[in-house]
Write an enzyme that holds these catalytic residues in place. Sequence first.
Site, mmCIF file in Angstrom:
data_model
loop_
_atom_site.group_PDB
_atom_site.id
_atom_site.type_symbol
_atom_site.label_atom_id
_atom_site.label_comp_id
_atom_site.label_asym_id
_atom_site.label_seq_id
_atom_site.Cartn_x
_atom_site.Cartn_y
_atom_site.Cartn_z
ATOM 1 N N GLU A 4 18.823 24.852 14.187
ATOM 2 C CA GLU A 4 18.419 24.853 12.627
ATOM 3 C C GLU A 4 18.338 26.275 12.052
ATOM 4 O O GLU A 4 18.059 26.542 10.926
ATOM 5 C CB GLU A 4 17.154 23.911 12.395
ATOM 6 C CG GLU A 4 17.636 22.416 12.614
ATOM 7 C CD GLU A 4 18.270 21.965 11.446
ATOM 8 O OE1 GLU A 4 18.019 22.044 10.284
ATOM 9 O OE2 GLU A 4 19.387 21.251 11.867
ATOM 10 N N SER A 6 -17.222 -34.186 18.168
ATOM 11 C CA SER A 6 -18.161 -34.327 19.182
ATOM 12 C C SER A 6 -18.435 -33.162 19.838
ATOM 13 O O SER A 6 -19.259 -32.872 20.737
ATOM 14 C CB SER A 6 -17.796 -35.452 20.181
ATOM 15 O OG SER A 6 -18.007 -36.725 19.588
#
Length: 821
Positions: free
Chosen positions: A86, A476
């Site tokens: 680059e 229960s």
Amino acid sequence: MRTALRIFYGLLTAVLVGGIGVAWLLDRYIGDLPNYSRLADYQPPTTTRIQAGDGRLLAEYASERRIFVPIKAMPRRVIQAFLSAEDKKFYEHHGVDPFGILRAVLVNVENLGSERRPVGASTITQQVAKNFLLTNEVSVVRKIKEAILAIRIEGALSKDRILELYLNEIFLGFRSYGVAAAAQNYFNKTLDELTVAEAAYLAALPKAPNNYHPERQLEAATARRNWVIGRMAEDGYLTRAEVDQALAEPLAVRRRDPTEGVTAEYFAEEVRRDLAKLFGEKDLYEGGLSVRTSLDPRLQEITTRALRSGLIAYDHRHGWRGPVARLDGFDGWAKRLNAVAMPPGGEAWRLAVVLDDKPKDFADIGLADGSRGRIPLAELRWARAQRGESGLGSEIRKAGDALKLGDVVLVEAVAKDDKGKDYPAESFALRQIPEIQGGMVVMEPHRGRVLAMSGGFSPKMSAFNRATQAMRQPGSAFKPFVYLTALNNGFTPSSLVMDAPFEFDPGYGQPIWRPENYSQQFYGPTPLRVGIEKSRNVMTVRLANRVGMDKVKETAEAFGIVDNLQPFLPMALGAGETTVLRLTNAYAMLDNLGRKITPSLIDRVQDRNGRTIYRHDARPCEGCQNVVWRPALAVPEIPDNREQIADPRTCYQMVSILEGVVQRGTAARLASLGRPMAGKTGTTNDSNDTWFVGFTPNLVVGLYAGFDQPRSLGGHETGASVAVPVFGAFMKEALEGVPPAPFRVPPGLRLVRVDPQTGAPAEPGDKKMIWEAFLPGTEPTGERTVLDGSSTVGWSSDTAGGGTSAPPPAAVTGHGTGGLY
């Protein structure tokens, strides 16, 4: 002389015009340039990573999938690859490369009239200016602004900081922002593990990642990578041998190995919701948090398997609902089968089409890959056709009784039958996605860490988490907290409560409520312990009526079961809605002898810089910091400053009673596991919801099963038949190799030998006796009373204390509205 003057004035004019032009440009473009000074403190959005308790990756959340790596931690080989590709003069120019610009101008002039995209000469600094401060617009104006900003950025930031911003910001395809994320997504490696060829490939991507896809454009991608390798050699970064090795390396994507991650979608989504509440959506998706959860991958795998198996077992008991689809004719059956969509929830299985249903002992099937197999008759016997909600069709005596030609069904490979006998090769079992759903939570009771969680049969069917989001009646399974309230108000495990018809008039013109037991019988004076072990409804209501529903409400809310329990008697039988997580946590507090516990899926959260910003266990530990461990070093004592919400002695009494549920009560099938274990079943009216919450001294498990749109599971389905087998399967595997441990007994209790069926002191030589825990001064004596409604009725024992002077009333059939079991 005149010629010299003309040249002089010409140059002067050119300088003036140029100066005016530059001034105009500066005035035209500098005034509205973005503020570049924020780059000095810029922190890019980074990925939040969620890890299991063993450090393996559980999930990632990000708006941009990025892992920030400081420039000092970047391998030189990676930096060199990007500089060569680059901007090889990055450390020499001041933001703009004039020679690069001249070269680009010449190339673009040469390409005038062609369809080629203009060549750029942007330096890395210019790319930073564009990526952070400008748009991707292709224009002269943007290039001018880019150049000006680049020069300014170079004056404000160091070269290393500019490069750091660039390498962490750029988009490199595969949902990767920055080089570290790209290294993971393309090669499943960290930056320092990349080869030269892999680093070169990543450096080849910034211009156009989609043009160099490593699978779809392999040839172009390899050529571009090799070009970068050549540039690195030209710049002196590689030797000839390194170049040859890099060029010879094939370009191949390496996906993350499944063993490197953990699958727990319901758990991960719950963690995501918790993080959003703690830190907000922005920090969750952009803050780069590192989150260590409490998830135990082994227990999670067992949890998922146990719950799925339990739901499938229930589904099999209730018959076959039919094929996924049908094929008419068999021309090109494999291709047509491939076109059938996999139904949500079936992803663990395979689709198959029935090609022959004539054989008696098996069905011949074809699979989507063109292969063939068979479903043995033994794997079809469960598939009796459904007839209404509870009825089943005729028994399956041959394959054709269950399946027809052209049926598209779900199958799973099997090797042995349920007796361990080998099947022929390529045998499959018939599968069906259950309609029933459920949720399951596994907790560590001492600190409240959630170790595993499953919110349903499959997250592909629904993301709704039935362990944390489904509000259901516990039935229960709520009763222990009614009985605990009684223990905290003068009752003992041996206190006798009359199990006889009970009526309650709610007033306001409502009908009289007459609760009844699941067996539709009554059993007379019964010890409080047996009321829990056998899950007696009428005893529970009578007990709640005596101690007061306002006190039951206080207990339920203190244990976090509900936020605001309505103080009505039916609530004593579990009519108030709660979640699996909340009820499991309440049982964990019983196991923890009344210490308050806050359930948590998150152990610790660190920010992007490694600073701890959240810790679930916030207890102070002065001797825990900056310590080099040595065997002789004393373990620091950590104070337990959590609230004590109930008397540890009565909590242990309830734990002991719940042990009886496993040894002699509604969960007696668990006694075969042969270790200290306690728990309680729960089933609501019409068997709509089934529960079991159980625990050992170091592990608490709660689960619920039922339909998302509540309806009966079947008249004979209860917590004992649906939920308890899931719990048992989990515990058998989870505790394999773990030595049994007894429940902790707190000080201040007296253990007395009693008959568990009567609550009276045990006779000498009684083999069925148990050690019952009593608060000092409450031990059973010769004189006892029976709670009957709102008053007590005398009930004397014989002088030996080994029984009652008269038998309890005979069991009678009651009248009622069903009650909760």
